[in-house]
Design a protein around this motif. Structure first.
Motif, PDB file in Angstrom:
ATOM      1  N   SER A  39       0.491  -4.053  -5.320  1.00  0.00           N
ATOM      2  CA  SER A  39       0.566  -5.434  -4.413  1.00  0.00           C
ATOM      3  C   SER A  39       1.300  -6.478  -5.012  1.00  0.00           C
ATOM      4  O   SER A  39       2.061  -7.274  -4.574  1.00  0.00           O
ATOM      5  N   ASN A  40       1.368  -6.627  -6.514  1.00  0.00           N
ATOM      6  CA  ASN A  40       1.712  -7.474  -7.255  1.00  0.00           C
ATOM      7  C   ASN A  40       3.371  -7.435  -7.549  1.00  0.00           C
ATOM      8  O   ASN A  40       4.122  -8.220  -7.348  1.00  0.00           O
ATOM      9  N   SER A  41       3.481  -6.134  -8.025  1.00  0.00           N
ATOM     10  CA  SER A  41       5.008  -5.871  -8.178  1.00  0.00           C
ATOM     11  C   SER A  41       5.889  -5.562  -7.225  1.00  0.00           C
ATOM     12  O   SER A  41       6.920  -5.630  -7.462  1.00  0.00           O
ATOM     13  N   THR A  64       4.989  -5.326  -3.004  1.00  0.00           N
ATOM     14  CA  THR A  64       4.768  -6.135  -1.810  1.00  0.00           C
ATOM     15  C   THR A  64       3.148  -5.513  -1.270  1.00  0.00           C
ATOM     16  O   THR A  64       3.030  -4.465  -1.041  1.00  0.00           O
ATOM     17  N   PRO A  65       2.518  -6.584  -0.641  1.00  0.00           N
ATOM     18  CA  PRO A  65       1.305  -6.043   0.074  1.00  0.00           C
ATOM     19  C   PRO A  65       1.397  -5.136   1.009  1.00  0.00           C
ATOM     20  O   PRO A  65       0.582  -4.490   1.519  1.00  0.00           O
ATOM     21  N   ARG A  66       2.684  -5.360   1.810  1.00  0.00           N
ATOM     22  CA  ARG A  66       2.889  -4.401   2.988  1.00  0.00           C
ATOM     23  C   ARG A  66       2.741  -3.060   2.605  1.00  0.00           C
ATOM     24  O   ARG A  66       2.638  -1.984   3.395  1.00  0.00           O
ATOM     25  N   ALA A  67       3.060  -2.712   1.433  1.00  0.00           N
ATOM     26  CA  ALA A  67       3.209  -1.239   0.824  1.00  0.00           C
ATOM     27  C   ALA A  67       1.959  -0.687   0.423  1.00  0.00           C
ATOM     28  O   ALA A  67       1.579   0.483  -0.030  1.00  0.00           O
ATOM     29  N   PHE A  68       0.822  -1.516   0.511  1.00  0.00           N
ATOM     30  CA  PHE A  68      -0.700  -1.214  -0.176  1.00  0.00           C
ATOM     31  C   PHE A  68      -1.030  -0.123   0.715  1.00  0.00           C
ATOM     32  O   PHE A  68      -1.604   1.021  -0.080  1.00  0.00           O
ATOM     33  N   THR A  69      -0.830   0.192   2.068  1.00  0.00           N
ATOM     34  CA  THR A  69      -1.454   1.502   2.900  1.00  0.00           C
ATOM     35  C   THR A  69      -0.907   2.645   2.311  1.00  0.00           C
ATOM     36  O   THR A  69      -1.638   3.829   2.441  1.00  0.00           O
ATOM     37  N   LEU A  70       0.385   2.923   1.836  1.00  0.00           N
ATOM     38  CA  LEU A  70       1.022   3.816   1.336  1.00  0.00           C
ATOM     39  C   LEU A  70       0.422   4.263   0.064  1.00  0.00           C
ATOM     40  O   LEU A  70       0.163   5.474  -0.175  1.00  0.00           O
ATOM     41  N   VAL A  71       0.183   3.384  -0.590  1.00  0.00           N
ATOM     42  CA  VAL A  71      -0.356   3.558  -2.062  1.00  0.00           C
ATOM     43  C   VAL A  71      -1.626   4.150  -2.025  1.00  0.00           C
ATOM     44  O   VAL A  71      -2.173   5.048  -2.501  1.00  0.00           O
ATOM     45  N   VAL A  72      -2.412   3.461  -0.937  1.00  0.00           N
ATOM     46  CA  VAL A  72      -3.995   3.891  -0.849  1.00  0.00           C
ATOM     47  C   VAL A  72      -3.921   5.184  -0.411  1.00  0.00           C
ATOM     48  O   VAL A  72      -5.001   6.114  -0.774  1.00  0.00           O
TER      49      VAL A  72
END
Length: 423
Positions: A84-86, A88-96
């Motif tokens: 999220s920090n490096s 964008t928060p919009r990519a959070f769901t893909l990382v999760v």
């Protein structure tokens, strides 16, 4: 049905508790399945396994797996925060939704539950000779699975949350969404004429359209003997004053009884998703590039990398558009608008043009990327790329002040002027 199932599975994959819960239930069932071997004569010739040896293995698993699960959760949370920090928060769901991390966590928790249940059953004499042998085999298999998943997880957690991994995940999700839209530019329906005449259908909630159930719309249109003109695509923000669709023709159109089913065909949520919204993927990649260009980060290399990704995505899109045959119409009573290429280019390049205007390396690479996209053999893409190039040049001319940088800009900008003059 296939698209609906994919959408549901992707939403489930974004929930961290689903896989561990399923594995826990399976682990409990396996612990009791071993006892079934005592009921079959064929298993009575199984070797005798000492109870203490099984108990020792189960104690090792139970003592270590809970600690490993806690450690895994901590590492995953750190990776999520880093993503999220490096990026964008919009990519959070893909990382999760990373399968390696979820599988490792599920394995650790499942192995812990299995060891506890099996140990209690073993100490209370639940298993006989055959049951103990099968339980020993299952315990060895669980032990091997834990080791394999741990090794894979260590390799994966070292990359999870890293900027390069996050970018790759976003690129993959965006490419899949663009591919699906190439195959069905009108979501399987007919092409909309962009007319707003007809009876409007308004949503009852506020949020982003995540998916449109075309089967439900087709059924409602047939039942009402009418035509449905979709007004908003996945990714659009809707409110009760913005029509979802327009209804044309049909019987008693002024008192349409199918309105509720039409509204329910539009899945509205609080956040945008990548599945049916290719623009969201492009925006997310553009946000990553913009963050990299901020003074606090000062990483033009990431912006250049994202620009290269845009070239890959759009080049593939142009190739498919120029060669594919007319899409097959599955829903003849539903008309859907096409996503304009100009909108896709704005989502991709506008932020980079603005935030990278003062960095000559980014400007040059962006203009070269757009020059490449003007020569892919697609007229619409050529026009969209040229318009984006004009924007990049305009921003750069306002921001660059060093003469040598301005000369480089003028040299690379020749392609835009040549296209304008028809050369």
């Amino acid at each position: 049905m296939k698209d609906k199932l994919r959408f549901i599975l992707n939403r489930i994959g974004e929930r961290l508790w689903v896989k561990p819960l399923f594995v826990c239930l399976v682990s409990i069932a396996i612990a009791f399945i071993a006892q079934w071997a005592d009921q079959f004569q064929i298993f009575q010739k199984a070797p005798e396994v000492n109870t203490e040896s099984i108990e020792m293995l189960l104690e090792v698993i139970s003592a270590s797996m809970l600690v490993m699960a806690v450690f895994a959760v901590g590492s995953m949370l750190a990776a999520y925060q880093s993503a999220s920090n490096s990026a964008t928060p919009r990519a959070f769901t893909l990382v999760v939704s990373d399968d390696v991390s979820q599988n490792a966590l599920s394995t650790f928790i499942g192995a812990f539950i299995f060891s506890i249940v099996a140990q209690v059953a073993l100490l209370n004499g639940y298993y006989e000779k055959a049951g103990r042998f099968i339980l020993f085999i299952i315990t060895i298999v669980v032990f091997v699975l834990v080791i394999i998943n741990f090794i894979k997880w260590v390799d994966g957690i070292a990359r999870l949350g890293r900027l390069g991994t996050t970018i790759a995940k976003v690129e993959k999700a965006t490419a899949e969404a663009l591919r699906r839209r190439r195959e069905k530019p009108f979501l399987g329906g007919t092409q909309s004429d962009h007319q707003t005449d007809g009876l409007p259908v308004f949503p009852t909630t506020v949020g982003y359209i995540q998916r449109i159930d075309m089967d439900a719309l087709q059924t409602a249109a047939k039942n009402g003997e009418m035509q449905i003109i979709v007004a908003t695509l996945p990714g659009a923000f809707v409110a009760p004053n913005r029509p979802l669709a327009y209804l044309r023709g049909g019987r008693d159109a002024e008192a349409v009884i199918e309105t509720a089913s039409i509204v329910n065909a539009f899945f509205i949520g609080n956040q945008r998703t990548f599945d049916d919204d290719p623009r969201f993927g492009l925006i997310t990649l553009s946000e990553i590039a913009s963050r990299a260009l901020s003074p606090a980060v000062n990483d033009p290399g990431t912006a250049i990398q994202v620009t290269g990704i845009f070239v890959r995505l759009f080049a593939e899109l142009a190739q498919e558009i120029s060669e594919q045959e007319l899409p097959r119409i599955e829903y003849d009573r539903v008309a859907v608008p096409e996503i304009p290429l100009s909108d896709l280019f704005e989502d991709a390049f506008n932020a980079i043009a603005r935030d990278g205007a003062g960095t000559i390396e980014v400007v040059l690479r962006t203009l070269k990327a757009l020059a490449t996209l003007t020569s892919v053999g697609n007229e619409k893409m050529e026009a969209a790329a040229l318009e984006s190039a004009r924007l990049v040049i305009a921003h750069a001319q306002e921001s660059l002040s060093i003469p040598s940088d301005i000369e480089k800009l003028q040299a690379v900008s020749e392609f835009a002027r040549s296209l304008d003059s028809g050369e």
